[in-house]
Design a protein around this motif. Structure first.
Motif, PDB file in Angstrom:
ATOM      1  N   ALA A 167       6.210 -12.840  -7.980  1.00 22.77           N
ATOM      2  CA  ALA A 167       6.200 -12.294  -6.622  1.00 22.77           C
ATOM      3  C   ALA A 167       5.918 -13.377  -5.590  1.00 22.77           C
ATOM      4  N   SER A 168       4.984 -14.259  -5.896  1.00 28.26           N
ATOM      5  CA  SER A 168       4.638 -15.348  -4.975  1.00 28.26           C
ATOM      6  C   SER A 168       5.810 -16.313  -4.814  1.00 28.26           C
ATOM      7  N   ALA A 169       6.426 -16.699  -5.939  1.00 29.78           N
ATOM      8  CA  ALA A 169       7.532 -17.651  -5.899  1.00 29.78           C
ATOM      9  C   ALA A 169       8.733 -17.091  -5.143  1.00 29.78           C
ATOM     10  N   MET A 170       8.984 -15.797  -5.318  1.00 26.35           N
ATOM     11  CA  MET A 170      10.147 -15.171  -4.692  1.00 26.35           C
ATOM     12  C   MET A 170       9.842 -14.651  -3.291  1.00 26.35           C
ATOM     13  N   GLU A 171       8.590 -14.856  -2.839  1.00 25.82           N
ATOM     14  CA  GLU A 171       8.146 -14.347  -1.525  1.00 25.82           C
ATOM     15  C   GLU A 171       8.490 -12.864  -1.387  1.00 25.82           C
ATOM     16  N   ALA A 172       8.044 -12.096  -2.379  1.00 22.82           N
ATOM     17  CA  ALA A 172       8.364 -10.674  -2.453  1.00 22.82           C
ATOM     18  C   ALA A 172       7.726  -9.888  -1.319  1.00 22.82           C
ATOM     19  N   GLU A 173       8.413  -8.852  -0.925  1.00 23.91           N
ATOM     20  CA  GLU A 173       7.899  -7.941   0.086  1.00 23.91           C
ATOM     21  C   GLU A 173       6.746  -7.121  -0.477  1.00 23.91           C
ATOM     22  N   SER A 174       6.887  -6.726  -1.752  1.00 19.15           N
ATOM     23  CA  SER A 174       5.919  -5.819  -2.344  1.00 19.15           C
ATOM     24  C   SER A 174       5.752  -6.121  -3.835  1.00 19.15           C
ATOM     25  N   LEU A 175       4.531  -5.938  -4.323  1.00 18.31           N
ATOM     26  CA  LEU A 175       4.213  -6.069  -5.743  1.00 18.31           C
ATOM     27  C   LEU A 175       3.592  -4.757  -6.192  1.00 18.31           C
ATOM     28  N   ILE A 176       4.214  -4.125  -7.168  1.00 21.41           N
ATOM     29  CA  ILE A 176       3.806  -2.791  -7.602  1.00 21.41           C
ATOM     30  C   ILE A 176       3.312  -2.847  -9.040  1.00 21.41           C
ATOM     31  N   PHE A 177       2.090  -2.368  -9.257  1.00 23.04           N
ATOM     32  CA  PHE A 177       1.521  -2.271 -10.596  1.00 23.04           C
ATOM     33  C   PHE A 177       1.611  -0.814 -11.055  1.00 23.04           C
ATOM     34  N   VAL A 178       2.407  -0.557 -12.099  1.00 29.35           N
ATOM     35  CA  VAL A 178       2.536   0.801 -12.642  1.00 29.35           C
ATOM     36  C   VAL A 178       1.511   0.968 -13.753  1.00 29.35           C
ATOM     37  N   THR A 179       0.603   1.928 -13.574  1.00 29.11           N
ATOM     38  CA  THR A 179      -0.496   2.138 -14.517  1.00 29.11           C
ATOM     39  C   THR A 179      -0.492   3.583 -15.016  1.00 29.11           C
ATOM     40  N   ASP A 180      -1.510   3.919 -15.799  1.00 24.19           N
ATOM     41  CA  ASP A 180      -1.610   5.290 -16.311  1.00 24.19           C
ATOM     42  C   ASP A 180      -2.410   6.200 -15.387  1.00 24.19           C
ATOM     43  N   VAL A 181      -2.707   5.731 -14.176  1.00 29.00           N
ATOM     44  CA  VAL A 181      -3.383   6.567 -13.174  1.00 29.00           C
ATOM     45  C   VAL A 181      -2.606   6.477 -11.864  1.00 29.00           C
ATOM     46  N   ASP A 182      -2.703   7.530 -11.036  1.00 31.87           N
ATOM     47  CA  ASP A 182      -1.952   7.574  -9.783  1.00 31.87           C
ATOM     48  C   ASP A 182      -2.705   6.892  -8.657  1.00 31.87           C
ATOM     49  N   GLY A 183      -2.948   5.595  -8.828  1.00 30.83           N
ATOM     50  CA  GLY A 183      -3.595   4.836  -7.771  1.00 30.83           C
ATOM     51  C   GLY A 183      -5.102   4.974  -7.768  1.00 30.83           C
ATOM     52  N   ILE A 184      -5.704   4.637  -6.635  1.00 31.06           N
ATOM     53  CA  ILE A 184      -7.155   4.713  -6.458  1.00 31.06           C
ATOM     54  C   ILE A 184      -7.530   6.144  -6.101  1.00 31.06           C
ATOM     55  N   LEU A 185      -8.481   6.702  -6.834  1.00 32.51           N
ATOM     56  CA  LEU A 185      -8.913   8.075  -6.586  1.00 32.51           C
ATOM     57  C   LEU A 185     -10.274   8.094  -5.905  1.00 32.51           C
ATOM     58  N   ALA A 186     -10.419   8.961  -4.907  1.00 33.58           N
ATOM     59  CA  ALA A 186     -11.694   9.187  -4.226  1.00 33.58           C
ATOM     60  C   ALA A 186     -11.888  10.686  -4.097  1.00 33.58           C
ATOM     61  N   GLU A 187     -12.954  11.201  -4.709  1.00 31.32           N
ATOM     62  CA  GLU A 187     -13.254  12.635  -4.709  1.00 31.32           C
ATOM     63  C   GLU A 187     -12.063  13.447  -5.235  1.00 31.32           C
ATOM     64  N   GLY A 188     -11.437  12.909  -6.272  1.00 33.71           N
ATOM     65  CA  GLY A 188     -10.360  13.627  -6.934  1.00 33.71           C
ATOM     66  C   GLY A 188      -9.004  13.507  -6.285  1.00 33.71           C
ATOM     67  N   LYS A 189      -8.916  12.811  -5.159  1.00 33.36           N
ATOM     68  CA  LYS A 189      -7.649  12.672  -4.452  1.00 33.36           C
ATOM     69  C   LYS A 189      -7.238  11.202  -4.389  1.00 33.36           C
ATOM     70  N   THR A 190      -5.926  10.981  -4.407  1.00 28.56           N
ATOM     71  CA  THR A 190      -5.411   9.611  -4.321  1.00 28.56           C
ATOM     72  C   THR A 190      -5.604   9.052  -2.918  1.00 28.56           C
ATOM     73  N   VAL A 191      -6.158   7.856  -2.839  1.00 31.15           N
ATOM     74  CA  VAL A 191      -6.259   7.148  -1.557  1.00 31.15           C
ATOM     75  C   VAL A 191      -4.880   6.560  -1.274  1.00 31.15           C
ATOM     76  N   GLU A 192      -4.220   7.035  -0.225  1.00 27.39           N
ATOM     77  CA  GLU A 192      -2.842   6.634   0.026  1.00 27.39           C
ATOM     78  C   GLU A 192      -2.735   5.215   0.579  1.00 27.39           C
ATOM     79  N   LYS A 193      -3.678   4.809   1.444  1.00 29.72           N
ATOM     80  CA  LYS A 193      -3.651   3.464   2.024  1.00 29.72           C
ATOM     81  C   LYS A 193      -5.050   2.868   1.986  1.00 29.72           C
ATOM     82  N   ALA A 194      -5.122   1.570   1.778  1.00 30.82           N
ATOM     83  CA  ALA A 194      -6.415   0.896   1.707  1.00 30.82           C
ATOM     84  C   ALA A 194      -6.260  -0.562   2.101  1.00 30.82           C
TER      85      ALA A 194
END
Length: 249
Positions: A167-194
């Motif tokens: 991503a750094s070498a290609m000067e990517a717009e976005s780097l996406i990590f696909v995991t087994d959880v739907d992002g960062i959770l706070a009080e049971g809800k996904t934090v959409e932006k941080a």
């Protein structure tokens, strides 16, 4: 300038990706984005090492990789998982081509710390020309996180690190990590932006805990480069967007 998106799929989610994941990739292509996929395969490597009676050992969270373990990693990542992933993408109408660090001299690598971790590598440089040519021809490069150094030693690579370096070498717009959880959770809800400050606050207050901490710390480190945004998402590519600018939760 092309909008390049790097998507890293962990070995724990690779074989459970849903049709919605591949559909989203098609949509991204239609939106004019250039996609590069990077994948790991830790669980499968461990499975084969156990079957071959090769000791499995982790030091500070890093797999200690003997010569035998490195051969197993290359077999699993480049010989099995990568062709399987490329096949799935091609079957669904995505023009994918499989690579490992050796192909097209894509990744120049060296030992990370041989006396401590054995055949674990670090990325010294990325051959941008190889990826640019493939994307210009309409291919989605699919990179397995294994390579060889200049004298031919097999090196097992951390897929997160490969994704970041590409991503750094290609000067990517976005780097996406696909995991087994739907992002960062706070009080049971996904934090959409941080942002850095909001994430540090979530860690300090104990909302972000356990295995999510290294994920978000890696994301924050990535933001120190020219990458504009990092995403931590689930298998449907929905989750948390982490940006440099201040946003309000």
């Amino acid at each position: 300038m092309d909008q390049i998106v790097i998507i890293k799929c962990g070995g724990s989610v690779l074989k459970s990706l849903q049709p919605s994941f591949f559909q989203r990739l098609k949509e991204m292509e239609e939106e004019g984005k250039k996609i590069i996929l990077v994948h790991g395969g830790g669980p499968d490597i461990t499975k084969y090492m156990n079957a071959l009676s090769i000791p499995v050992q982790f030091i500070d969270g890093v797999r200690r990789t003997s010569g035998q373990a490195a051969e197993t990693a290359e077999m699993v990542l480049a010989g099995q998982l990568n062709p399987w992933f490329v096949y799935q993408l091609n079957q669904l109408g995505l023009k994918a081509i499989g690579l490992n660090g050796n192909d097209g001299a894509l990744l120049e690598c060296d030992y990370l710390k041989k006396e401590q971790w054995g055949h674990v590598g670090k990325v010294v440089s990325v051959n941008k020309g190889t990826l640019t040519q493939l994307m210009s021809a309409g291919f989605i490069p699919v990179i397995a996180s294994v390579s060889r150094n200049l004298i031919g030693d097999i090196l097992n690579l951390n897929a997160d690190t490969v994704a970041f370096e590409v991503a750094s070498a290609m000067e990517a717009e976005s780097l996406i990590f696909v995991t087994d959880v739907d992002g960062i959770l706070a009080e049971g809800k996904t934090v959409e932006k941080a942002t850095t400050s909001s994430i540090l606050k979530l860690i300090e207050t104990g909302i972000i805990t356990g295995g999510m901490i290294p994920k978000v710390e890696a994301a924050l480190n990535c933001l120190q480069s020219k990458i504009k945004e990092i995403q931590i998402v689930g298998k449907e590519l929905k989750g948390t967007l982490i940006v440099k600018e201040e946003v309000f939760l």
